[in-house]
Scaffold this motif. Structure first.
Motif, PDB file in Angstrom:
ATOM      1  N   GLU A   1       0.827  -1.093   0.014  1.00  0.00           N
ATOM      2  CA  GLU A   1      -0.160  -0.185   0.108  1.00  0.00           C
ATOM      3  C   GLU A   1       0.707   1.287  -0.088  1.00  0.00           C
ATOM      4  N   LEU A   2       2.188   1.190   0.376  1.00  0.00           N
ATOM      5  CA  LEU A   2       2.980   2.228   0.312  1.00  0.00           C
ATOM      6  C   LEU A   2       3.287   2.605  -1.371  1.00  0.00           C
ATOM      7  N   LEU A   3       3.233   1.650  -2.047  1.00  0.00           N
ATOM      8  CA  LEU A   3       3.645   2.129  -3.393  1.00  0.00           C
ATOM      9  C   LEU A   3       2.320   2.792  -4.085  1.00  0.00           C
ATOM     10  N   MET A   4       1.311   2.708  -3.346  1.00  0.00           N
ATOM     11  CA  MET A   4       0.180   3.300  -3.953  1.00  0.00           C
ATOM     12  C   MET A   4      -0.438   4.613  -3.010  1.00  0.00           C
ATOM     13  N   SER A   5       0.560   4.788  -2.159  1.00  0.00           N
ATOM     14  CA  SER A   5       0.251   5.959  -1.122  1.00  0.00           C
ATOM     15  C   SER A   5       0.242   7.273  -1.883  1.00  0.00           C
ATOM     16  N   GLU A   6      -0.905   8.157  -1.790  1.00  0.00           N
ATOM     17  CA  GLU A   6      -0.811   9.372  -2.117  1.00  0.00           C
ATOM     18  C   GLU A   6      -0.008  10.542  -1.524  1.00  0.00           C
ATOM     19  N   ARG A   7       0.400   9.975  -0.211  1.00  0.00           N
ATOM     20  CA  ARG A   7       1.063  10.946   0.725  1.00  0.00           C
ATOM     21  C   ARG A   7       2.477  11.412  -0.074  1.00  0.00           C
ATOM     22  N   ALA A   8       2.798  12.622   0.300  1.00  0.00           N
ATOM     23  CA  ALA A   8       3.920  13.209  -0.606  1.00  0.00           C
ATOM     24  C   ALA A   8       4.973  13.771   0.394  1.00  0.00           C
ATOM     25  N   MET A   9       6.322  13.660   0.190  1.00  0.00           N
ATOM     26  CA  MET A   9       7.341  14.475   1.017  1.00  0.00           C
ATOM     27  C   MET A   9       8.050  15.370  -0.224  1.00  0.00           C
ATOM     28  N   SER A  10       8.212  16.283   0.824  1.00  0.00           N
ATOM     29  CA  SER A  10       8.980  17.636   0.142  1.00  0.00           C
ATOM     30  C   SER A  10      10.273  17.315  -0.626  1.00  0.00           C
ATOM     31  N   ALA A  11      10.472  17.862  -1.544  1.00  0.00           N
ATOM     32  CA  ALA A  11      11.615  17.783  -2.450  1.00  0.00           C
ATOM     33  C   ALA A  11      12.889  17.742  -1.704  1.00  0.00           C
ATOM     34  N   ARG A  12      13.076  18.419  -0.639  1.00  0.00           N
ATOM     35  CA  ARG A  12      14.015  18.564   0.265  1.00  0.00           C
ATOM     36  C   ARG A  12      14.347  17.183   1.131  1.00  0.00           C
ATOM     37  N   ALA A  13      13.242  16.833   1.409  1.00  0.00           N
ATOM     38  CA  ALA A  13      13.269  15.549   2.283  1.00  0.00           C
ATOM     39  C   ALA A  13      13.584  14.380   1.393  1.00  0.00           C
ATOM     40  N   TYR A  14      12.878  14.210   0.245  1.00  0.00           N
ATOM     41  CA  TYR A  14      13.450  13.409  -0.818  1.00  0.00           C
ATOM     42  C   TYR A  14      14.828  13.264  -1.053  1.00  0.00           C
ATOM     43  N   VAL A  15      15.717  14.414  -1.423  1.00  0.00           N
ATOM     44  CA  VAL A  15      16.728  14.642  -1.806  1.00  0.00           C
ATOM     45  C   VAL A  15      17.725  14.006  -0.422  1.00  0.00           C
ATOM     46  N   GLN A  16      17.311  14.796   0.676  1.00  0.00           N
ATOM     47  CA  GLN A  16      18.389  14.324   1.770  1.00  0.00           C
ATOM     48  C   GLN A  16      18.229  12.809   2.147  1.00  0.00           C
ATOM     49  N   THR A  17      17.036  12.351   2.072  1.00  0.00           N
ATOM     50  CA  THR A  17      16.617  10.790   2.447  1.00  0.00           C
ATOM     51  C   THR A  17      17.482  10.046   1.257  1.00  0.00           C
ATOM     52  N   THR A  18      17.520  10.355   0.173  1.00  0.00           N
ATOM     53  CA  THR A  18      18.054   9.682  -0.981  1.00  0.00           C
ATOM     54  C   THR A  18      19.611   9.614  -0.596  1.00  0.00           C
ATOM     55  N   ARG A  19      20.066  10.784  -0.214  1.00  0.00           N
ATOM     56  CA  ARG A  19      21.675  10.789  -0.047  1.00  0.00           C
ATOM     57  C   ARG A  19      21.959  10.003   1.293  1.00  0.00           C
ATOM     58  N   ILE A  20      21.139   9.856   2.427  1.00  0.00           N
ATOM     59  CA  ILE A  20      21.596   9.458   3.606  1.00  0.00           C
ATOM     60  C   ILE A  20      21.435   7.574   3.098  1.00  0.00           C
ATOM     61  N   LEU A  21      20.457   7.281   2.363  1.00  0.00           N
ATOM     62  CA  LEU A  21      20.321   5.828   1.880  1.00  0.00           C
ATOM     63  C   LEU A  21      21.558   5.585   1.063  1.00  0.00           C
ATOM     64  N   ARG A  22      22.043   6.526   0.080  1.00  0.00           N
ATOM     65  CA  ARG A  22      23.149   6.065  -0.531  1.00  0.00           C
ATOM     66  C   ARG A  22      24.426   6.094  -0.093  1.00  0.00           C
ATOM     67  N   GLU A  23      24.552   6.907   0.944  1.00  0.00           N
ATOM     68  CA  GLU A  23      25.512   6.924   1.967  1.00  0.00           C
ATOM     69  C   GLU A  23      25.709   5.607   2.815  1.00  0.00           C
ATOM     70  N   ALA A  24      24.495   5.053   3.202  1.00  0.00           N
ATOM     71  CA  ALA A  24      24.347   3.806   4.203  1.00  0.00           C
ATOM     72  C   ALA A  24      24.861   2.771   3.222  1.00  0.00           C
ATOM     73  N   VAL A  25      24.179   2.627   2.098  1.00  0.00           N
ATOM     74  CA  VAL A  25      24.357   1.812   1.292  1.00  0.00           C
ATOM     75  C   VAL A  25      26.039   1.433   0.690  1.00  0.00           C
ATOM     76  N   SER A  26      26.443   2.625   0.789  1.00  0.00           N
ATOM     77  CA  SER A  26      27.993   2.511   0.137  1.00  0.00           C
ATOM     78  C   SER A  26      28.765   2.287   1.429  1.00  0.00           C
ATOM     79  N   ASN A  27      28.325   2.319   2.568  1.00  0.00           N
ATOM     80  CA  ASN A  27      29.197   2.031   3.639  1.00  0.00           C
ATOM     81  C   ASN A  27      28.991   0.360   3.852  1.00  0.00           C
ATOM     82  N   VAL A  28      27.829  -0.275   3.492  1.00  0.00           N
ATOM     83  CA  VAL A  28      27.553  -1.680   3.461  1.00  0.00           C
ATOM     84  C   VAL A  28      28.378  -2.424   2.246  1.00  0.00           C
ATOM     85  N   LEU A  29      28.706  -1.616   1.223  1.00  0.00           N
ATOM     86  CA  LEU A  29      29.335  -2.350   0.191  1.00  0.00           C
ATOM     87  C   LEU A  29      30.783  -2.197   0.481  1.00  0.00           C
ATOM     88  N   LYS A  30      31.203  -0.981   0.848  1.00  0.00           N
ATOM     89  CA  LYS A  30      32.733  -0.928   1.086  1.00  0.00           C
ATOM     90  C   LYS A  30      33.305  -1.343   2.464  1.00  0.00           C
TER      91      LYS A  30
END
Length: 660
Positions: free
Chosen positions: A556-585
């Protein structure tokens, strides 16, 4: 406003054993204390009643003290009466006995309207009379013109017997008795009285009559004569004049305050002053019968004005009563004109009775309504009524002679007290209005200050909004430049580079640029779309790194109409990328589990791996490496938090919680 009960408790005095001076001081203090308590607890509206009663008692005491003693005088109440013809001679053979006071009831067609009262007396015997002091005859009430004869000799007269004036009825007479005409025994005092019969006058006191005559020393009767004259005429005219002044003042207040009841009160006060003047001898160039008709016809308008005042003062309109009394102002003169000249009193008396009852009824309604809605106005009416009752009692009990027109003093006193109460009430309301205006001014100033502060705040907000608009516009311009220029060049490098490493770096730079452009444009991102992008990117990166991805996100999250701000999306994406990079490296993990949850207010992202965990020597120094401080800083900017849980051999778990 209901007045609170007023109670004064006086403590009993206890004998003191202190020195005399100290005891006297204490006694004076104890005496002043209850008096001060009474003064504080007594309702202000009742001071008028107290002062009026005190003044009346003092005046009555002064009158009694000035009246002197009537010892040594003789009061004559028995007389013989005979009618006198137009030729000045008796029309009857014998006089008939009468008891004084005697009033002429009906007119006779065959007489002149003159009656002669014959009083026999012996000279009073007293030390003062024996010493040769002059005697006098005191006539407290003789209406209207008269002649006095002593043993057949004319010694005093007032007016003309052929043209009597009823206004003289209120003036007492003191006639000196010449010693040369007096005899030791068998003296006769003849008093010829000319006036109108009872049926021809509006008021009983204006009919031809004679009160008991007192014979005594002139010096003893002179104070009584002056007191009676002051009581009957002086006080009446003075109070009527005050009532007239009060009426004029009320009319002035009506013009200035626009309060209608002041106009009705002024009309009633002026009307009563004129009516009192007519009743007590105002000389008019009119025949006597016209004067009586004018007096009787003047009473309804005065009563109407009084009733309208009482009704308007308590906020009532009784249309039928007002119309009825207004009609009486027309019907009463018409009925009196039809009854003239010999039935004026028989018609005027019931009309006056009806008017008095109407005024009393309206007064009771006024008091009842004032008691219910305005206690202050009730006390004004109650004090005026009490002043009327007290003055009326003084008229009945304190008058030295016969009571003439009972209530003539009381009505004037009541009008003055009522006007004083109204003025005091008006002053009280005026002070209340001033206080309310002052309070309103203060509140207006507060509202003005609040409005000024709101305007300044709105101006600041508008300025901030303008800055944000300019900033957003500039961000969009920069984003467009990055996308059109730098993006195109990076895309060219991706497709034309011969080196795979250069191509990969260019692709990563292009993705980072696109993420930055999204943040600059400020367009919100639906949570379902964001989850889809993250899953696609992470599956690619983990598959290249040889790490198994376990994705836990409700459908149901994929169908959710709730939105997050552009700033929140960008910062969350960067946090997620940093965490994944730590996992891989650094983690050497073979498995990574991504969990995404969303409730009503928060968005939670968890990244847990099964790697080697963070070494013990780095415990407490996580913010100095592996990008941990950057992730936590980004979460803090979004009013969220980023928690890291790790231990050697237990893997690492990163929990990101952001408010939506």
């Amino acid at each position: 406003m209901n007045p609170s009960p007023e109670t004064v408790v006086l403590a009993p005095e206890v004998p003191s054993s202190r020195p005399p001076a100290e005891s006297a001081t204490s006694l004076a203090a104890r005496l002043r204390q209850p008096l001060r308590a009474i003064a504080q607890n007594l309702h202000p509206a009742r001071w008028g009643l107290l002062l009026t009663t005190l003044v009346l008692v003092v005046l009555w005491g002064l009158e009694v003290a000035a009246s002197g003693s009537t010892a040594g005088s003789v009061l004559l109440t028995q007389a013989s009466m005979v009618r006198i013809g137009s030729d000045g001679r008796p029309v009857e053979a014998e006089a008939r006995p009468v008891t004084l006071p005697h009033l002429r009831e009906r007119p006779a067609r065959d007489e002149s309207g003159v009656h002669e009262y014959r009083l026999a007396f012996a000279a009073p015997s007293s030390p003062r009379a024996s010493a040769g002091e002059m005697l006098a005859a005191f006539l407290p009430q003789v209406c209207a013109s008269f002649e006095v004869r002593l043993n057949g000799q004319l010694i005093d007269a007032r007016g003309k017997l052929a043209d009597p004036h009823p206004g003289d009825c209120y003036e007492p007479a003191l006639t000196p008795l010449p010693p040369g005409l007096l005899k030791p025994e068998g003296n006769r005092l003849d008093v010829r009285v000319a006036g109108q019969a009872l049926t021809q006058v509006a008021s009983r006191e204006r009919a031809a009559q004679l009160a008991p005559v007192r014979i005594g020393p002139h010096a003893a009767l002179d104070p009584l004569h002056r007191q009676t004259l002051a009581f009957n005429l002086g006080a009446t005219h003075a109070l009527a004049t005050v009532a007239a002044v009060v009426g004029l003042a009320a009319l002035v207040l009506r013009a200035s305050s626009q309060l209608p009841y002041f106009g009705y009160f002024g009309a009633a006060a002026l009307g009563w002053a004129l009516l009192a003047a007519l009743l007590t001898g105002a000389a008019l160039p009119l025949p006597g019968i016209w004067t009586e008709l004018l007096i009787a016809a003047f009473a309804p308008p005065v009563a109407l004005a009084a009733m309208l005042y009482l009704l308007r003062y308590c906020g009532l309109r009784v249309v039928w009563l007002e119309v009825a009394v207004a009609l009486q102002c027309v019907v009463v003169p018409a009925s009196l004109a039809l009854a003239a000249p010999d039935r004026i009193h028989s018609v005027a008396l019931p009309w006056v009775t009806i008017l008095v009852l109407e005024v009393i009824g309206v007064g009771m309604v006024f008091l009842q309504r004032a008691w219910r809605y305005s206690r202050n106005d009730f006390w004004i009416g109650a004090v005026a009524l009490s002043a009327f009752v007290v003055t009326m009692a003084a008229e009945l009990l304190g008058s030295p002679g016969a009571v003439l027109l009972p209530g003539k003093h009381a009505i004037s006193v009541a009008l003055v007290v009522m006007f004083a109460g109204m003025v005091g009430r008006m002053h009280q309301l005026f002070q209340g209005a001033i206080a309310a205006a002052e309070q309103g001014r203060v509140q207006a100033e507060r509202r003005l200050l609040q409005a000024t502060a709101d305007m300044e705040q709105n101006y600041g907000q508008m300025a901030e909004l303008r800055v944000e608009q300019v900033t957003a516009k500039e961000r969009k311009r920069i984003a467009a430049d990055l996308h059109d220029d730098l993006g195109a060049k990076l895309l060219t490098i991706v497709h034309t580079a011969d080196n795979d490493r250069i191509s990969t770096l260019a692709r990563e730079a292009l993705e980072e640029m696109r993420l930055s452009v999204r943040g600059l444009t400020g367009r919100a991102m639906q949570i379902g779309d964001a989850i889809g992008d993250w899953r696609s990117e992470l599956m690619t990166r983990f598959s290249h790194g040889g790490v198994e991805l376990v994705w836990n996100a409700a459908d149901e999250l994929l169908m959710s109409e709730r939105a997050m701000s552009a700033r929140a999306y960008v910062q969350t994406t960067r946090i997620l990328r940093e965490a994944v990079s730590n996992v891989l490296k650094h983690s050497r993990a073979t498995r990574c589990e991504i969990t995404i949850r969303q409730d009503h207010n928060d968005f939670e992202l968890t990244i847990a791996d099964n790697g080697k965990g963070i070494p013990t020597e780095l415990d407490g120094k996580l913010d100095r490496g592996h990008g941990m401080s950057t992730m936590k800083g980004r979460a803090k900017q979004l009013q969220g938090q980023c928690l890291v849980e790790s231990g050697p051999g237990y893997g690492t778990t990163i929990r990101l919680t952001l408010p939506l």
